[in-house]
Design an enzyme around this catalytic site. Structure first.
Site, PDB file in Angstrom:
ATOM      1  N   HIS A 103       8.184  -2.138 -13.307  1.00 25.25           N
ATOM      2  CA  HIS A 103       8.066  -0.978 -12.426  1.00 25.25           C
ATOM      3  C   HIS A 103       9.341  -0.149 -12.628  1.00 25.25           C
ATOM      4  O   HIS A 103      10.135   0.029 -11.719  1.00 25.25           O
ATOM      5  CB  HIS A 103       7.864  -1.413 -10.980  1.00 25.25           C
ATOM      6  CG  HIS A 103       7.245  -0.369 -10.091  1.00 25.25           C
ATOM      7  ND1 HIS A 103       6.104  -0.584  -9.347  1.00 25.25           N
ATOM      8  CD2 HIS A 103       7.629   0.899  -9.822  1.00 25.25           C
ATOM      9  CE1 HIS A 103       5.817   0.513  -8.648  1.00 25.25           C
ATOM     10  NE2 HIS A 103       6.735   1.434  -8.919  1.00 25.25           N
ATOM     11  N   GLU A 154      -2.048   1.207  -5.462  1.00 25.27           N
ATOM     12  CA  GLU A 154      -1.174   1.997  -4.578  1.00 25.27           C
ATOM     13  C   GLU A 154      -1.977   3.132  -3.973  1.00 25.27           C
ATOM     14  O   GLU A 154      -2.726   3.817  -4.672  1.00 25.27           O
ATOM     15  CB  GLU A 154       0.012   2.630  -5.329  1.00 25.27           C
ATOM     16  CG  GLU A 154       1.095   1.675  -5.704  1.00 25.27           C
ATOM     17  CD  GLU A 154       2.270   2.367  -6.408  1.00 25.27           C
ATOM     18  OE1 GLU A 154       2.517   3.574  -6.150  1.00 25.27           O
ATOM     19  OE2 GLU A 154       2.917   1.698  -7.220  1.00 25.27           O
ATOM     20  N   ARG A 181       1.622  -7.184  -3.678  1.00 24.92           N
ATOM     21  CA  ARG A 181       1.977  -6.706  -5.008  1.00 24.92           C
ATOM     22  C   ARG A 181       3.464  -6.363  -5.032  1.00 24.92           C
ATOM     23  O   ARG A 181       3.907  -5.478  -4.307  1.00 24.92           O
ATOM     24  CB  ARG A 181       1.148  -5.458  -5.337  1.00 24.92           C
ATOM     25  CG  ARG A 181       1.532  -4.781  -6.636  1.00 24.92           C
ATOM     26  CD  ARG A 181       0.619  -3.583  -6.909  1.00 24.92           C
ATOM     27  NE  ARG A 181       0.917  -2.967  -8.190  1.00 24.92           N
ATOM     28  CZ  ARG A 181       1.544  -1.796  -8.344  1.00 24.92           C
ATOM     29  NH1 ARG A 181       1.937  -1.104  -7.284  1.00 24.92           N
ATOM     30  NH2 ARG A 181       1.776  -1.318  -9.546  1.00 24.92           N
ATOM     31  N   GLU A 238       2.261   2.422 -13.939  1.00 26.45           N
ATOM     32  CA  GLU A 238       2.323   3.860 -14.235  1.00 26.45           C
ATOM     33  C   GLU A 238       3.135   4.187 -15.483  1.00 26.45           C
ATOM     34  O   GLU A 238       4.174   4.873 -15.381  1.00 26.45           O
ATOM     35  CB  GLU A 238       2.879   4.630 -13.033  1.00 26.45           C
ATOM     36  CG  GLU A 238       2.100   4.420 -11.750  1.00 26.45           C
ATOM     37  CD  GLU A 238       2.497   5.392 -10.648  1.00 26.45           C
ATOM     38  OE1 GLU A 238       3.437   6.184 -10.844  1.00 26.45           O
ATOM     39  OE2 GLU A 238       1.851   5.371  -9.578  1.00 26.45           O
ATOM     40  N   TYR A 297      -2.575   9.259  -5.135  1.00 25.60           N
ATOM     41  CA  TYR A 297      -1.973   9.935  -3.978  1.00 25.60           C
ATOM     42  C   TYR A 297      -2.617  11.287  -3.688  1.00 25.60           C
ATOM     43  O   TYR A 297      -2.889  11.611  -2.549  1.00 25.60           O
ATOM     44  CB  TYR A 297      -0.456  10.104  -4.186  1.00 25.60           C
ATOM     45  CG  TYR A 297       0.242   8.759  -4.142  1.00 25.60           C
ATOM     46  CD1 TYR A 297       0.628   8.196  -2.934  1.00 25.60           C
ATOM     47  CD2 TYR A 297       0.457   8.023  -5.302  1.00 25.60           C
ATOM     48  CE1 TYR A 297       1.216   6.947  -2.870  1.00 25.60           C
ATOM     49  CE2 TYR A 297       1.044   6.759  -5.255  1.00 25.60           C
ATOM     50  CZ  TYR A 297       1.424   6.229  -4.033  1.00 25.60           C
ATOM     51  OH  TYR A 297       1.990   4.981  -3.981  1.00 25.60           O
ATOM     52  N   ASN A 354      -3.387   3.829  -9.089  1.00 23.99           N
ATOM     53  CA  ASN A 354      -2.519   4.376  -8.045  1.00 23.99           C
ATOM     54  C   ASN A 354      -2.946   5.814  -7.801  1.00 23.99           C
ATOM     55  O   ASN A 354      -2.983   6.615  -8.746  1.00 23.99           O
ATOM     56  CB  ASN A 354      -1.052   4.355  -8.465  1.00 23.99           C
ATOM     57  CG  ASN A 354      -0.507   2.941  -8.596  1.00 23.99           C
ATOM     58  OD1 ASN A 354      -1.193   1.968  -8.281  1.00 23.99           O
ATOM     59  ND2 ASN A 354       0.724   2.830  -9.072  1.00 23.99           N
TER      60      ASN A 354
HETATM   61  C1  FCB Z   1       4.266   5.912  -7.419  1.00 26.48           C
HETATM   62  C2  FCB Z   1       5.221   4.790  -7.721  1.00 26.48           C
HETATM   63  C3  FCB Z   1       5.781   4.095  -6.516  1.00 26.48           C
HETATM   64  C4  FCB Z   1       6.081   5.064  -5.383  1.00 26.48           C
HETATM   65  C5  FCB Z   1       4.911   5.980  -5.133  1.00 26.48           C
HETATM   66  C6  FCB Z   1       5.123   6.951  -4.009  1.00 26.48           C
HETATM   67  O1  FCB Z   1       4.262   6.810  -8.474  1.00 26.48           O
HETATM   68  O2  FCB Z   1       4.580   3.806  -8.529  1.00 26.48           O
HETATM   69  O3  FCB Z   1       6.904   3.369  -6.917  1.00 26.48           O
HETATM   70  O4  FCB Z   1       7.242   5.719  -5.610  1.00 26.48           O
HETATM   71  O5  FCB Z   1       4.585   6.681  -6.292  1.00 26.48           O
END
Ligand code: FCB
Length: 466
Positions: free
Chosen positions: A131, A371, A87, A176, A307, A305
């Site tokens: 992006h 992500e 990607r 995002e 985290y 995405n």
């Molecule tokens: C996301 C972004 C990516 C990267 C990660 C850690 O929000 O899409 O570009 O910075 O976080």
């Protein structure tokens, strides 16, 4: 729908479905460098990173991981990892420098070379059109808060689709859009650095419109077999307690963090509670007849995405914020547990619950983790070895959560690890390393971290030893 053959799940291997897509992800401004080459003009991130005080250490993406000049070497890294998919994002200011008018062929050639090189290496290209690198000229004309930017984006989408359409497996319109709208125009911690709640809500709407218009442009140019998608950073929001005041705080963040995109894109409507919550900011009259129908053009997959989770309670937080006024009613509570170098909590249950929510709310939409990953303070030891056990622990927990969600019926078709390379981490510059491949930015030397070897093993097995 992907179904998991549970008989193949033994006690010591979590096996993923046949055909599961294993990838890595990057973004143009974070790795390419070559900021002034082959006709590229500044994007909002070039301008922002040159503005004193906006990016840590005054770092910029001028050189980044020099990927523009090391494309072949980086494709070779992916071949060694064994990924099935890659990607990447296309830099709008490389392809259409002023954000309007004809394309620059030299810019497109770079992506043609990339796509051909990936296909030669047996890797499926997954292209994101946006992006975050809006051509500066479009920001000067008003940026995402202005409606015209959505039309400019659709034109650009058509240009890229015409050039690469026959060879890209999956297209993603936006990465995002929450960050583009609310960090870019609300809290101002991302480019272009504006701090206006009204501008952030207008931007969110025009990003939804841009997405829908681009879906139309893509459908006109790409084969029916190509997948068209959108990637959202949905917030896994949890109320601090079952107390109704805390639950209402979570509702507010869900509205302005998640449903502001999910409802227009999948249901062709604005969330009623968001319209109510933001009445002091806007009457939403910038939403024109037909916009929500355009935004809800059917798509073939949703990229997620993820985290870390977001825990909230009743209270209040600082302004300017990305929450368009919701911050006056919401307090953000640090989730417990270990943290990454970003100070983000490690909590894989947030990913599992998000996937189950989507299973229930969007049962017909295939999901792809576009992500997931973590930053740690990695370094090469004198022998050149990069040990990153915490990253492996993070990845194992999140892959296990994805596996559990698939067993629970979520249609998750792939996992893209963020990121292939250490890179320019937006406002943090080069101070945060998300790569599974270490980059020495002084020499541009690439070294597999332990996590890269571990991921190659997972891919080769189609699963993970537990
Ligand atoms: C996301 C972004 C990516 C990267 C990660 C850690 O929000 O899409 O570009 O910075 O976080």
């Amino acid at each position: 729908m992907t179904s998991l053959d549970t008989r193949s799940t033994t006690t010591d291997v979590l096996r993923f479905p046949q055909g599961f897509r294993w990838g890595t992800a990057t973004a143009a401004y974070q790795i390419e460098g070559a900021a002034e080459e082959d006709g590229r003009t500044p994007s909002i991130w070039d301008t922002f990173s040159r503005t004193p005080g906006k990016v840590r250490n005054g770092d910029t993406g001028d050189i980044a991981a020099d990927h523009y000049h090391r494309l072949d070497e980086d494709i070779e890294l992916m071949r060694r990892l064994g990924v099935s998919d890659y990607r990447f994002s296309v830099a709008w200011p490389r392809v259409q420098p002023t954000g309007r008018g004809p394309a620059v062929q030299r810019g497109l050639d770079f992506y043609r070379r990339m796509v051909d090189g990936l296909l030669d290496a047996g890797i499926r290209p997954v292209a994101t059109l946006y992006h975050w690198d809006l051509p500066q000229e479009l920001e000067d004309a008003g940026g995402w808060p202005e409606r015209d930017t959505a039309y400019r984006f659709a034109e650009y989408a058509g240009i890229v689709a015409d050039a690469l359409g026959d060879r890209v497996a999956t297209w993603t319109t936006l990465n995002e859009p929450w960050c583009s709208a609310f960090l870019g125009y609300g809290s101002g911690v991302h480019a272009p650095g504006r701090t206006s709640p009204l501008a952030s809500l207008r931007a969110a709407h025009h990003l939804n419109l841009a997405h829908g218009l681009a879906v139309g442009a893509l459908r006109r140019a790409v084969p029916v077999t190509a997948q068209v998608s959108l990637t959202l950073n949905l917030h896994a929001v949890r109320p601090l307690s079952p107390d109704p005041a805390d639950v209402d705080a979570a509702r507010r963040i869900d509205a302005v963090g998640n449903r502001v995109f999910l409802d227009p894109v999948f249901h062709g409507r604005l969330p009623e509670d968001l319209v109510r919550d933001t009445a002091a900011v806007t009457d939403w009259s910038f939403v024109e007849d037909g916009d929500l129908a355009t935004a809800s053009a059917p798509i073939d997959a949703l990229g997620i995405n993820y985290y870390s989770p977001t825990v909230v309670g009743a209270g209040s937080s600082e302004s300017p914020s990305p929450w368009a006024g919701a911050e006056r009613h919401v307090r953000f509570v640090p989730a417990p547990g270990p943290r990454t170098a970003m100070d983000w909590p490690v909590d894989a249950d947030g990913l599992h619950s998000l996937l189950l929510r989507l299973r229930d709310e969007l049962p017909r939409v295939p999901l792809i983790i576009t992500e997931n990953g973590a930053a740690y303070d990695d370094y090469a030891d004198p022998s050149g070895h990069v040990k990153d056990p915490e990253r492996i622990t993070y990845l194992r927990a999140h892959l296990a959560a994805v596996h559990r969600a698939i067993q629970d019926g979520a249609d998750v078709q792939g996992y893209f690890l963020w990121s292939l390379l250490d890179n320019f981490e937006w406002a943090y510059g080069y101070s945060k390393r998300f790569g599974i491949v270490h980059v020495d930015f002084a020499t541009q030397r690439r070294t597999f971290k332990d996590s890269a070897h571990w991921y190659a093993d997972v891919i080769a097995r189609g699963g993970m030893q537990v």
